[in-house]
Design an enzyme around this catalytic site. Structure first.
Site, short mmCIF file in Angstrom:
data_model
loop_
_atom_site.label_atom_id
_atom_site.label_comp_id
_atom_site.label_asym_id
_atom_site.label_seq_id
_atom_site.Cartn_x
_atom_site.Cartn_y
_atom_site.Cartn_z
N ASP A 32 0.83 -1.21 0.00
CA ASP A 32 0.00 0.00 0.00
C ASP A 32 0.86 1.27 0.00
O ASP A 32 1.96 1.27 0.55
CB ASP A 32 -0.90 -0.02 1.25
CG ASP A 32 -2.10 0.89 1.09
OD1 ASP A 32 -2.29 1.47 0.00
OD2 ASP A 32 -2.86 1.04 2.08
N ASN A 80 -10.78 -2.79 -6.34
CA ASN A 80 -9.96 -1.81 -7.08
C ASN A 80 -10.56 -1.41 -8.43
O ASN A 80 -10.12 -0.43 -9.04
CB ASN A 80 -8.52 -2.31 -7.28
CG ASN A 80 -7.69 -2.29 -6.02
OD1 ASN A 80 -6.77 -3.08 -5.84
ND2 ASN A 80 -7.98 -1.35 -5.11
#
Ligand code: FPP
Length: 255
Positions: A32, A80
Site C-alpha cells: 500500500d 480496485n
C-alpha cells in the site's frame, strides 16, 4: 539478480541478527501507498505503481536469499475496479509488462509463479500471460510467488462454500466430513503453506478483504513506509520484528 547496487554493508550487519533457521515460511504483502508516494513526488499515481513493481521484485529477491518459501502479494483487489479507468488499465497492464520482461529470469531463478483471484474475469491478454508464466515455471521448485489479482477474500469464501454445497449435493462429501482441511482445498490458496507473516505498508492498519481465512494465526507487521520505498533494510527489520514474537496458536507460552 533483478537489480544491482544493493547495500552490501547494511546487509552483512543486519543479516547477522536474523536467525536464518526461523525466517517466516510464507509472507504476504499488502503493497500500500503507491499513490501517496507518487503524490509526494508530484508524479501521477501510475508512476507510484511502476515504482511499486520494482520494490516488489527487489523484495522477492531478498526473500529468496533469506530462504523464504512463499511470498504472496495483493496486486489488485475486487474493489480496485472502482478506481479511475486509466489507473485500472495501468494496473492490468503492469503485471503483463513485468511478466514479459522478467519471466525468463524468474524461470531461471527457480521461481514458481502462481495467481489467486477471479482470473477468468481479467482481460484476455493478461489471462494469457498469467497462463504462460504458470506453465513455464510449473517444473520449478523454488519460492512460490503468488500474485493476488482481482482477488477478494469474501468472494473466495463464498466460492468455496458453493463448491462444498455442490460436493454435498453430488454425494462427494457428507456434511459431517466437512472439516478445516477439506475446506482449505476449496480456497484459491489450496496447497500453499500457512501465512506466517502479513506485512502492510503505508500506515494503514486493516486487512482489506485479503486472505481472511488464511490469516487466522498470522503475525501482522505494519509500517509507515510507503510500498515503493520498502527495501532490504525494511524487510530485515520486518523479519527481526517477526522473530521477536511468540507464536502460541491459542496455546500457552512454552508449549
Ligand atoms: C495500493 O496502493 C497498491 C495497489 C492497489 C497496487 C499494487 C500493485 C503493485 C505494487 C504493482 C504490482 C506489479 C506486479 C508485477 C504484480 P494505493 O494505490 O492504494 O496507494 P495510496 O493508498 O497511497 O493511494
Amino acid at each position: 539478480m533483478f537489480f544491482k547496487n544493493r547495500n552490501k554493508k547494511l546487509k552483512r550487519e543486519m543479516l547477522t541478527q536474523i536467525d536464518r533457521g526461523d525466517v517466516p515460511g510464507h509472507i504476504a504483502f499488502i503493497m500500500d501507498g503507491n499513490g501517496r508516494w507518487a503524490k509526494k513526488k508530484g508524479l501521477p499515481r501510475t508512476a507510484g505503481h511502476m515504482e511499486g513493481g520494482k520494490a516488489l521484485l527487489k523484495t522477492l529477491e531478498e526473500c529468496m536469499e533469506l530462504g523464504i518459501k512463499a511470498v504472496t502479494v495483493y496486486a489488485f483487489s475486487t474493489e480496485n475496479w472502482k478506481r479511475p479507468k486509466e489507473e485500472v488499465e495501468y494496473l492490468m497492464a503492469l503485471p503483463r509488462k513485468y511478466i514479459n520482461k522478467y519471466l525468463p529470469m524468474l524461470k531461471e531463478r527457480n521461481v514458481v509463479m502462481n495467481f489467486i483471484g477471479n482470473i477468468e474475469a481479467l482481460p484476455e491478454p493478461l489471462q494469457n500471460d498469467i497462463a504462460k508464466s504458470i506453465e513455464e515455471t510449473k517444473d520449478n521448485n523454488g519460492i512460490v510467488f503468488t500474485i493476488a489479482i482481482n482477488y477478494g477474500s469474501q468472494d473466495e469464501l463464498l466460492a468455496a462454500t458453493k463448491l462444498i454445497c455442490q460436493d454435498v449435493k453430488d454425494d462427494i462429501v457428507s456434511i459431517t466430513d466437512i472439516n478445516q482441511d477439506y475446506f482449505e482445498t476449496k480456497l484459491f490458496t489450496n496447497g500453499l503453506p500457512p501465512v506466517d507473516l502479513l506485512v502492510r505498508t503505508s500506515g494503514e492498519v486493516r486487512v482489506s478483504n485479503f486472505l481472511l481465512w488464511q490469516l487466522a494465526y498470522t503475525e501482522f507487521h505494519f509500517t509507515d513506509t510507503l510500498w515503493p520505498d520498502f527495501n532490504q533494510e525494511e524487510l530485515y527489520k520486518t523479519i527481526l520484528d517477526y522473530q521477536n514474537r511468540q507464536r502460541r496458536y491459542g496455546g500457552l507460552k512454552g508449549e
